[in-house]
Design a protein around this motif. Structure first.
Motif, short mmCIF file in Angstrom:
data_model
loop_
_atom_site.label_atom_id
_atom_site.label_comp_id
_atom_site.label_asym_id
_atom_site.label_seq_id
_atom_site.Cartn_x
_atom_site.Cartn_y
_atom_site.Cartn_z
N LEU A 165 0.83 -1.21 0.00
CA LEU A 165 0.00 0.00 0.00
C LEU A 165 0.86 1.25 0.00
CD1 LEU A 165 -2.89 1.24 0.31
CD2 LEU A 165 -2.50 1.14 2.79
N GLU A 166 1.96 1.23 0.77
CA GLU A 166 2.81 2.41 0.90
C GLU A 166 3.45 2.79 -0.43
OE1 GLU A 166 2.56 0.23 4.79
OE2 GLU A 166 2.96 -0.33 2.70
N VAL A 167 3.78 1.80 -1.24
CA VAL A 167 4.36 2.08 -2.56
C VAL A 167 3.29 2.68 -3.47
CG1 VAL A 167 5.40 1.05 -4.62
CG2 VAL A 167 6.11 0.29 -2.33
N ILE A 168 2.08 2.19 -3.37
CA ILE A 168 0.99 2.66 -4.22
C ILE A 168 0.68 4.13 -3.94
CG2 ILE A 168 -1.45 2.37 -4.79
CD1 ILE A 168 -1.06 -0.64 -4.10
N VAL A 169 0.58 4.49 -2.67
CA VAL A 169 0.23 5.88 -2.33
C VAL A 169 1.47 6.78 -2.29
CG1 VAL A 169 -1.82 5.17 -1.08
CG2 VAL A 169 0.32 5.49 0.19
N GLY A 170 2.66 6.17 -2.24
CA GLY A 170 3.90 6.93 -2.32
C GLY A 170 4.46 7.40 -0.99
N TRP A 171 3.91 6.94 0.12
CA TRP A 171 4.44 7.34 1.42
C TRP A 171 4.02 6.34 2.49
CZ3 TRP A 171 0.95 8.40 5.39
CH2 TRP A 171 -0.38 8.62 5.00
N ALA A 172 4.77 6.39 3.60
CA ALA A 172 4.46 5.57 4.76
C ALA A 172 4.52 6.43 6.01
CB ALA A 172 5.45 4.41 4.89
N GLU A 173 3.68 6.14 6.98
CA GLU A 173 3.77 6.81 8.27
C GLU A 173 4.76 6.04 9.14
OE1 GLU A 173 1.06 8.14 12.12
OE2 GLU A 173 0.08 7.43 10.29
N PHE A 174 5.75 6.73 9.66
CA PHE A 174 6.76 6.08 10.48
C PHE A 174 7.25 7.06 11.54
CE2 PHE A 174 11.15 5.01 11.53
CZ PHE A 174 11.04 3.66 11.84
N GLY A 175 7.13 6.66 12.78
CA GLY A 175 7.59 7.52 13.86
C GLY A 175 6.92 8.87 13.88
N GLY A 176 5.68 8.93 13.44
CA GLY A 176 4.96 10.19 13.42
C GLY A 176 5.28 11.07 12.22
#
Length: 275
Positions: A55-66
């Motif tokens: 999913l993170e690749v599809i939307v282009g970002w990931a939430e990590f450590g806020g």
């Protein structure tokens, strides 16, 4: 009418994601609908997710450590368990410290440390040019520097013996276990970001063997590992002349080996501890 169309789209996306085995179908549907620019884009993104793409690749970002971390195709996706590595690093890093993020991937670990501790001097490296390109988008706007090459090799020589904290999320999946991983990892993330060799600790051994040369006296080496491999990771760190302690974060299912280069006047020999 717009609300009804949105509801129909939501139900359609949730149903497709559930059929594909997505555990958090509702949350993923909300994110896909929010990120899609139009119905056609939504269908394209949904098809990619149903096919197993992260999913993170599809939307282009990931939430990590806020933080929101840019994730490009072909780069290892930051996992929540790695937040344990960040926590342990933040506990030992001071302001104006030199921090090096080895095997940096997207650069998420270094970003999160910098977000929590002001004034650090951040460096990162990765052997994969795709990861380096992505990490530069994340790290360089924050003032950090990213280098392409194998572990320590591309780092400035001026960091040798002066680094306060080395953080490492090296690949640690045993070669024979990669085929047992979920499809979105084994089929959509580069093997180089997963394969840790026969027992999963080959790269960790290489990191540990040279860490003392790069750390300042009293400096720390922190390596993400697994509960099953922690003993082997600790042995590698002790073999490199550092102390070693295993830390566990059950809330994120994270295991971190914390090593430390003794001060010249400190304890005469390394030890292994558990936590």
């Amino acid at each position: 009418m717009a609300l009804a169309r949105h509801r129909d789209a939501y139900d359609h996306v949730v149903a497709a994601l559930r059929s594909a085995g997505c555990v958090f179908a509702e949350d993923e549907a909300d994110l896909l609908i929010e990120e899609a620019s139009d119905p056609g884009a939504l269908e394209s993104m949904l098809a990619r997710r149903v096919a197993g793409e992260p999913l993170e690749v599809i939307v282009g970002w990931a939430e990590f450590g806020g933080l929101r971390v840019i994730v490009e195709p072909g780069v290892f996706v930051p996992r929540r368990r790695t937040e344990a590595l960040v926590r342990e690093a933040v506990a030992v890093v001071g302001t104006r410290a030199i921090v090096v993020d080895l095997c940096c991937g997207t650069g998420a670990v270094g970003m999160a440390i910098q977000g929590a501790v002001s004034g650090i001097e951040l460096y990162a490296s990765d052997i994969d040019p795709v990861a380096v390109r992505c990490a530069r988008r994340n790290v360089e706007p924050l003032g950090g520097r990213v280098f392409e090459g194998d572990l320590y090799a591309p780092l400035p020589a001026s960091l040798r013996g002066r680094t306060d904290v080395l953080v490492v999320n090296a690949p640690y999946v045993p070669t024979g276990a990669i085929g047992l991983m979920p499809s979105e990892a084994r089929d959509h993330e580069p093997r180089i970001t997963l394969d840790g060799g026969a027992d999963g600790t080959e790269i960790q051994h290489r990191v540990a063997a040279a860490a003392a040369d790069w750390l300042a006296p009293g400096g720390h080496l922190l390596i993400e590992t697994s509960q099953e491999q922690a003993e082997h990771t600790a042995a590698a760190v002790v073999g490199g002349g550092l102390t070693a302690e295993v830390r566990r974060a059950d809330d994120v299912d994270g295991t971190v080996l914390v090593g430390r280069r003794p001060h010249p006047r400190g304890p005469s020999g390394p030890h292994v501890g558990g936590g």
